[in-house]
Each structure stands twice: as structure tokens, then as C-alpha cells.
Design an enzyme around this catalytic site. Structure first.
Site, PDB file in Angstrom:
ATOM      1  N   SER A 185       0.947  -1.228  -0.067  1.00  0.00           N
ATOM      2  CA  SER A 185       0.125  -0.002   0.035  1.00  0.00           C
ATOM      3  C   SER A 185       0.713   1.456  -0.201  1.00  0.00           C
ATOM      4  O   SER A 185       0.148   2.483   0.097  1.00  0.00           O
ATOM      5  CB  SER A 185      -0.922   0.102   1.205  1.00  0.00           C
ATOM      6  OG  SER A 185      -0.336  -0.124   2.552  1.00  0.00           O
ATOM      7  N   LYS A 186       1.996   1.067   0.198  1.00  0.00           N
ATOM      8  CA  LYS A 186       3.011   2.376   0.005  1.00  0.00           C
ATOM      9  C   LYS A 186       2.906   2.980  -1.283  1.00  0.00           C
ATOM     10  O   LYS A 186       2.602   2.283  -2.324  1.00  0.00           O
ATOM     11  CB  LYS A 186       4.289   1.949   0.509  1.00  0.00           C
ATOM     12  CG  LYS A 186       4.591   1.329   1.811  1.00  0.00           C
ATOM     13  CD  LYS A 186       4.116   2.170   3.057  1.00  0.00           C
ATOM     14  CE  LYS A 186       4.432   1.350   4.315  1.00  0.00           C
ATOM     15  NZ  LYS A 186       3.498   2.299   5.422  1.00  0.00           N
TER      16      LYS A 186
END
Length: 365
Positions: A185-186
Site C-alpha cells: 500500500s506504500k
């Protein structure tokens, strides 16, 4: 309409042929651990960040641990950091046997307040570990000046800020060692765990490369104690497929974040970008009153939300031994009660964003 908090599927469809080809390349050559893609990725990451050295590691948490180990942090040492962050930041300091020394945040950026650092320095202080929270870098100009004055190192926890800049320099290249995460999710994410350390110091780079492979400088020869901190070749391959289009995604994040702020500034407290900074909005985070009610209203409207982070580290049971109860860091505590993150990713279209904004305005109306 089904709204995704982070739409990794849209990104995959956009890059599918490149990602599939890179993964199949690894499957074809079969070098799953420290294969050629790892070194290729490290070269690309170093070029992007502007640092002399990039060391791919197994995850962002290990990146922090490896940085602390390379700096020789010992039991009884102190490392100054923020209480308003994910547990990994303080956890790695404690795991080294060192003491996390928390300093309150600047309530505008949510990052470590440089004005409070010097008072927290003692003869045992060995490092400062600021977090570039939500996608905006901490004030490294001020922090580095304090560190240099006292002869201590600075480690950037840039798990959320890869791609962000400060006065033209990229996150990861703003301190003694920069660390980041490639959790899916970064801003730049792989398809599992991954991370990297960055430095311009030759000796630190050598130490970190050895530490990540059990302290080994050549096969079965171990000058130092290390860990198993290697980045998987398949994860490196995924990141290599994503890296060429990453600047476009950073640009999209900035545009979408700015549009959110323009549309929501009259109803909520929106992010403030510091002078000389750019923001990658790993989270697009606002402050609201009666957060639980607002979240419930948004959930009913089909809009997912998240809170990063509801309980500051000094109030976590794991850090109760430090003896810092409620009221110790009032600004971090206040932020923890009010922050709320909205759906954010570089493939969000304006219609979806308008739906989110309308739901927020109804919830706050």
C-alpha cells in the site's frame, strides 16, 4: 459504486504486461534469493533518490533495524523519535535494547517538532529517528543541524514518503541513513514485504549490506552479527516493473491530494505542505470532530476510511515501562483522536473523488 481505499488492482492492470514479464524472468532463471534483479533495482533506486547507495532489504521494519545496527546502537543508548507513528519505529529502537525517547509533534505537519529535540538530548543520545509521516518529510534542515551540533546520527523513517522531496532532495537522501518500505500500500509498493536503506556513507553502506545477509562479507565469513534481511528477487522484479512509471504516479498523487484539499478545506482541517516540501499522500489525512460518527456515516455511504494512528506509542502497553501516561505528549494524543484518512491512490478519477468529498461534506454537515 465500490470505492477502494487503495486500488492496487487498477495499478496492476495498467502495468500488467511489464509486471508479468519481470516476474516470469525470475521464474525462468530461478535465482529467487539475491538474484540479479536486486542489484538492478538498487541501482535504479539510488539514481531515483540521489543517494550513492541503496540497499534492498526484506521490509521497512528491518530497514530501521539494519540502520540502527550499522550505527552501532547498543543497550542503554537513547534514540529520539516521535510517539505519533506506527509501532515499528519505536519497536526497533527497543529491540536493540536502546531507549526510545519520545518528543511531541508539530501539530501542523504531524512530524517530530525540531524545537523540542535539543531538550531531549542526553549523554546517552546516539541518534534521532524522525518519521516523514503521511508522505511529507520532517524538517531535516533543522533536525540535521541539531544532530551535527551534538555529533549524533539521523535516520529517516521514510516508510510513507518515498517520492517526496524537501528543497529539491528526495526522501531517503536527507539524513545519515534513509529507510523506506515497499509494503503493497506504500507509494511504491511490491506484492509482499520489501524495503530499502539509503546512504552516502561508504562504510555504513558496507555494514548494511553485510548485516542484511547475516553479517557476511563473503560466503561463510561473518565479521559482524547480522540478520536475515534480504529482499526477495520476485519483489525486486515487481518494483523494477513499477519504477519507470513511479514519477507519473507521484505527480498524480500530488494532483489528487491538492484537489481533495481544495474541495474539503472549508469543512475539515486538510494537510498543510511545509515550505520547500512536496507531498506524496501515502495517506490523505484530515482532522474532524466526532470522528467515529463521521466514519460511520462514510461507511454507510460506501466510503472506506482508516485512522493512522489512534494510540500514540507512549500509550501502547508495550511501552508502559517508560512510565509516560496520558498527557505526556498532548499534541500527539490530540491528533490521534481526530485524524482520519480518506481513499487515496494515483488512479482515482475525479468522479470517485467527488463521491468521497460529497459523503464527507454530508457527514460533517
Amino acid at each position: 459504486m465500490s470505492i477502494q481505499f487503495i486500488d492496487l488492482k487498477a495499478q496492476y492492470q495498467h502495468l500488467k504486461s511489464d509486471i508479468d514479464a519481470r516476474i516470469h524472468g525470475v521464474l525462468d532463471h530461478g535465482q529467487y534469493i539475491m538474484g540479479p534483479e536486486v542489484a538492478e533495482l538498487e541501482a535504479g533506486l539510488a539514481t531515483y533518490v540521489g543517494a550513492k547507495h541503496a540497499i534492498g532489504v526484506c521490509d521497512g521494519t528491518a530497514a530501521l533495524q539494519i540502520a540502527l545496527m550499522a550505527l552501532g546502537i547498543q543497550p542503554g543508548d537513547e534514540v529520539i523519535t516521535t510517539p505519533f507513528t506506527f509501532i515499528a519505529t519505536g519497536e526497533m529502537i527497543a529491540l536493540m535494547g536502546a531507549k526510545p525517547v519520545f518528543v511531541d509533534i508539530d501539530p501542523v505537519s504531524y512530524n517530530l517538532d525540531p524545537a523540542l529535540i535539543e531538550a531531549a538530548i542526553t549523554p546517552r543520545t546516539r541518534a534521532i529517528m524522525p518519521v516523514s509521516l503521511y508522505g511529507q518529510c520532517a524538517d531535516f534542515g533543522a533536525i540535521n543541524a541539531i544532530a551535527e551540533k551534538h555529533g549524533i546520527a539521523v535516520i529517516e523513517d521514510g516508510a510513507q514518503s518515498f517520492g517526496a522531496t524537501q528543497h529539491g532532495k528526495r526522501s531517503g537522501n536527507l539524513s545519515t541513513i534513509g529507510c523506506t518500505s515497499f509494503f503493497p500500500s506504500k507509494p511504491l509498493g511490491c506484492y509482499g514485504d520489501g524495503g530499502a536503506c539509503f546512504t552516502n556513507d561508504e562504510l555504513l553502506a558496507k555494514k548494511m549490506r553485510e548485516i542484511r545477509i547475516h553479517g557476511q562479507d563473503r560466503r561463510y565469513h561473518h565479521p559482524v552479527i547480522g540478520i536475515n534481511g534480504r529482499l526477495d528477487t520476485i519483489q525486486a522484479a515487481v518494483l523494477l516493473a513499477k519504477l519507470p512509471s513511479f514519477p507519473d504516479e507521484v505527480e498524480a498523487r500530488a494532483r489528487i491530494g491538492a484537489r481533495y484539499s481544495e474541495l474539503l478545506q472549508d469543512v475539515a482541517r486538510v494537510p498543510v505542505i511545509g515550505a520547500g516540501n512536496t507531498h506524496v499522500y501515502a495517506q490523505y489525512t484530515i482532522e474532524v470532530d466526532q470522528r467515529e460518527a463521521v466514519q460511520a456515516s462514510l461507511k454507510e455511504a460506501g466510503v472506506p476510511t482508516a485512522v493512522h494512528y489512534p494510540i500514540p506509542l507512549h500509550l501502547q502497553p508495550a511501552f508502559a515501562y517508560l512510565g509516560q501516561g496520558a498527557g505526556s505528549f498532548p499534541l500527539a494524543e490530540a491528533a490521534g483522536k481526530r485524524v482520519m484518512s480518506l481513499p487515496m491512490h494515483p488512479f482515482m478519477d475525479e468522479a470517485t473523488q467527488d463521491t468521497v468529498v460529497a459523503a464527507v461534506k454530508r457527514a460533517l454537515g
